[in-house]
Design a protein around this motif. Structure first.
Motif, PDB file in Angstrom:
ATOM      1  N   GLN A 116       2.131  -9.746  -4.868  1.00 24.16           N
ATOM      2  CA  GLN A 116       0.868 -10.129  -5.492  1.00 24.16           C
ATOM      3  C   GLN A 116      -0.024  -8.938  -5.816  1.00 24.16           C
ATOM      4  O   GLN A 116      -0.631  -8.869  -6.881  1.00 24.16           O
ATOM      5  N   VAL A 117      -0.126  -7.981  -4.893  1.00 23.00           N
ATOM      6  CA  VAL A 117      -1.010  -6.829  -5.091  1.00 23.00           C
ATOM      7  C   VAL A 117      -0.291  -5.559  -4.663  1.00 23.00           C
ATOM      8  O   VAL A 117       0.453  -5.562  -3.678  1.00 23.00           O
ATOM      9  N   ALA A 118      -0.493  -4.467  -5.408  1.00 17.77           N
ATOM     10  CA  ALA A 118       0.055  -3.167  -5.019  1.00 17.77           C
ATOM     11  C   ALA A 118      -0.988  -2.095  -5.286  1.00 17.77           C
ATOM     12  O   ALA A 118      -1.606  -2.065  -6.352  1.00 17.77           O
ATOM     13  N   TYR A 119      -1.182  -1.223  -4.306  1.00 18.90           N
ATOM     14  CA  TYR A 119      -2.128  -0.115  -4.413  1.00 18.90           C
ATOM     15  C   TYR A 119      -1.356   1.198  -4.487  1.00 18.90           C
ATOM     16  O   TYR A 119      -0.547   1.500  -3.605  1.00 18.90           O
ATOM     17  N   GLY A 120      -1.605   1.987  -5.543  1.00 18.27           N
ATOM     18  CA  GLY A 120      -0.956   3.282  -5.694  1.00 18.27           C
ATOM     19  C   GLY A 120      -1.918   4.293  -6.265  1.00 18.27           C
ATOM     20  O   GLY A 120      -3.021   3.949  -6.719  1.00 18.27           O
ATOM     21  N   ASP A 121      -1.498   5.565  -6.279  1.00 15.45           N
ATOM     22  CA  ASP A 121      -2.392   6.620  -6.781  1.00 15.45           C
ATOM     23  C   ASP A 121      -1.697   7.589  -7.724  1.00 15.45           C
ATOM     24  O   ASP A 121      -2.290   8.571  -8.147  1.00 15.45           O
ATOM     25  N   SER A 122      -0.436   7.316  -8.048  1.00 15.83           N
ATOM     26  CA  SER A 122       0.357   8.294  -8.786  1.00 15.83           C
ATOM     27  C   SER A 122       1.229   7.611  -9.827  1.00 15.83           C
ATOM     28  O   SER A 122       1.558   6.429  -9.713  1.00 15.83           O
ATOM     29  N   ILE A 123       1.634   8.389 -10.838  1.00 16.24           N
ATOM     30  CA  ILE A 123       2.544   7.869 -11.850  1.00 16.24           C
ATOM     31  C   ILE A 123       3.878   7.487 -11.203  1.00 16.24           C
ATOM     32  O   ILE A 123       4.593   6.610 -11.703  1.00 16.24           O
ATOM     33  N   TYR A 124       4.198   8.111 -10.069  1.00 15.61           N
ATOM     34  CA  TYR A 124       5.433   7.777  -9.360  1.00 15.61           C
ATOM     35  C   TYR A 124       5.389   6.375  -8.766  1.00 15.61           C
ATOM     36  O   TYR A 124       6.421   5.818  -8.392  1.00 15.61           O
ATOM     37  N   ASP A 125       4.169   5.806  -8.656  1.00 12.50           N
ATOM     38  CA  ASP A 125       4.036   4.446  -8.147  1.00 12.50           C
ATOM     39  C   ASP A 125       4.182   3.396  -9.240  1.00 12.50           C
ATOM     40  O   ASP A 125       4.145   2.192  -8.954  1.00 12.50           O
ATOM     41  N   ALA A 126       4.350   3.829 -10.485  1.00 11.91           N
ATOM     42  CA  ALA A 126       4.412   2.885 -11.610  1.00 11.91           C
ATOM     43  C   ALA A 126       5.478   1.802 -11.436  1.00 11.91           C
ATOM     44  O   ALA A 126       5.203   0.623 -11.710  1.00 11.91           O
ATOM     45  N   PRO A 127       6.702   2.121 -10.985  1.00 11.85           N
ATOM     46  CA  PRO A 127       7.698   1.049 -10.818  1.00 11.85           C
ATOM     47  C   PRO A 127       7.245  -0.017  -9.828  1.00 11.85           C
ATOM     48  O   PRO A 127       7.489  -1.206 -10.046  1.00 11.85           O
ATOM     49  N   PHE A 158       0.842  -1.193   0.000  1.00 14.51           N
ATOM     50  CA  PHE A 158       0.000   0.000   0.000  1.00 14.51           C
ATOM     51  C   PHE A 158       0.878   1.243   0.000  1.00 14.51           C
ATOM     52  O   PHE A 158       1.778   1.370   0.846  1.00 14.51           O
ATOM     53  N   ASP A 159       0.613   2.161  -0.922  1.00 18.60           N
ATOM     54  CA  ASP A 159       1.131   3.510  -0.767  1.00 18.60           C
ATOM     55  C   ASP A 159       0.346   4.139   0.383  1.00 18.60           C
ATOM     56  O   ASP A 159      -0.689   3.597   0.806  1.00 18.60           O
ATOM     57  N   PHE A 160       0.805   5.274   0.901  1.00 18.19           N
ATOM     58  CA  PHE A 160       0.102   5.907   2.025  1.00 18.19           C
ATOM     59  C   PHE A 160      -0.646   7.162   1.588  1.00 18.19           C
ATOM     60  O   PHE A 160      -1.868   7.204   1.608  1.00 18.19           O
ATOM     61  N   ASP A 161       0.099   8.183   1.184  1.00 11.70           N
ATOM     62  CA  ASP A 161      -0.534   9.437   0.762  1.00 11.70           C
ATOM     63  C   ASP A 161      -1.385   9.215  -0.483  1.00 11.70           C
ATOM     64  O   ASP A 161      -0.901   8.697  -1.492  1.00 11.70           O
ATOM     65  N   GLY A 162      -2.654   9.603  -0.410  1.00 10.95           N
ATOM     66  CA  GLY A 162      -3.546   9.444  -1.547  1.00 10.95           C
ATOM     67  C   GLY A 162      -4.206   8.080  -1.622  1.00 10.95           C
ATOM     68  O   GLY A 162      -5.089   7.866  -2.450  1.00 10.95           O
ATOM     69  N   VAL A 163      -3.779   7.152  -0.771  1.00 11.16           N
ATOM     70  CA  VAL A 163      -4.344   5.798  -0.760  1.00 11.16           C
ATOM     71  C   VAL A 163      -5.005   5.513   0.592  1.00 11.16           C
ATOM     72  O   VAL A 163      -6.153   5.095   0.653  1.00 11.16           O
ATOM     73  N   LEU A 164      -4.272   5.754   1.671  1.00  8.65           N
ATOM     74  CA  LEU A 164      -4.827   5.562   3.011  1.00  8.65           C
ATOM     75  C   LEU A 164      -5.205   6.880   3.678  1.00  8.65           C
ATOM     76  O   LEU A 164      -5.957   6.895   4.655  1.00  8.65           O
ATOM     77  N   LEU A 166      -5.022   1.012  -9.122  1.00  9.75           N
ATOM     78  CA  LEU A 166      -4.916   2.468  -9.137  1.00  9.75           C
ATOM     79  C   LEU A 166      -6.079   3.047  -8.340  1.00  9.75           C
ATOM     80  O   LEU A 166      -7.238   2.795  -8.654  1.00  9.75           O
ATOM     81  N   VAL A 167      -5.753   3.841  -7.333  1.00 13.01           N
ATOM     82  CA  VAL A 167      -6.761   4.407  -6.438  1.00 13.01           C
ATOM     83  C   VAL A 167      -7.110   5.832  -6.863  1.00 13.01           C
ATOM     84  O   VAL A 167      -6.227   6.690  -6.975  1.00 13.01           O
ATOM     85  N   ASN A 168      -8.400   6.063  -7.107  1.00  6.35           N
ATOM     86  CA  ASN A 168      -8.919   7.399  -7.440  1.00  6.35           C
ATOM     87  C   ASN A 168      -8.149   8.061  -8.587  1.00  6.35           C
ATOM     88  O   ASN A 168      -7.892   9.265  -8.562  1.00  6.35           O
TER      89      ASN A 168
END
Length: 229
Positions: free
Chosen positions: A183-194, A21-27, A204-206
């Protein structure tokens, strides 16, 4: 050994899914460290005055990198804080922040808790600073979480940035943690692409349609889109 089993061994214990999980923008809605910095300036007006005096320096830095002025403003916000005082300030802000229930993403927190209940290995991988995000998660009652985050280091005049855990650096940090697939990754930004690219399921969240297209182009495949509130 079949490819799927090899991925499971690389990701973690066989049979246990690794979920990021990313934090900012996700949680949380917004940027937690920015909110902390804003509070630091609000509580000490002299920091704002010092930042104003540094405007010529900030303008000189800007053409070379947008990060340099930000780092300067962060150093001003943390001026005079050693490790213990910084930890205390971060914990105090975390306790205050969690009182703003609307600041947090209800759906994201519920999803994280469901993954924990299912026995998944849940890791928060974020650009937020480690002490701050750890304090917030603890205040939210989220235990047994691994946190890979940005770090500060002690300087002559106070704490200063050491490691900004964004973009490819998230993947580097995960590799140092012994993980090269998940297995699973949650992100909200292009910076999370890697980070999303190495997930069996990228979520992709929101994300706007434009952002979704950019990330799918970067990943070379479709992503799952969710709208969380």
């Amino acid at each position: 050994m079949p490819t799927g089993e090899m991925d499971a061994v690389t990701a973690g214990t066989v049979g246990q899914r690794v979920v990021l999980f990313d934090f900012d923008g996700v949680l949380i809605h917004g940027d937690a460290f920015y909110l902390f910095m804003r509070e630091r300036y609000r509580r000490a007006p002299w920091r704002g005055l010092l930042a104003l005096l540094c405007i010529p320096l900030l303008l000189l830095q800007l053409p070379f990198s947008r990060r340099l002025p930000v780092r300067t403003l962060v150093r001003i916000a943390l001026l005079g804080l050693g490790e213990q005082r910084y930890q205390a300030a971060a914990n105090a802000f975390a306790a205050t922040l969690v009182q703003r229930s609307r600041q947090f993403c209800r759906d994201g927190l519920q999803t994280l808790r469901r993954h924990q209940a299912a026995g998944d290995r849940v890791i928060v991988v974020t650009g937020c600073e480690h002490a701050l995000v750890s304090g917030i998660l603890q205040q939210l009652g989220l235990a047994n979480l691994e946190v890979l985050a940005s770090q500060l280091r002690r300087g002559w005049l106070g704490m200063r940035p050491r490691w900004h855990n964004v973009g490819r650096r998230k993947v580097e940090k995960l590799a140092q943690h012994g993980l090269t697939a998940w297995q699973v990754a949650y992100g909200d930004s292009i910076y999370d692409a890697p980070m999303l690219k190495l997930a069996a399921e990228a979520v992709l969240v929101n994300g706007t349609p434009t952002l979704c297209k950019k990330i799918e182009k970067a990943l070379g495949r479709a992503v799952t889109r969710v709208e969380w509130f």
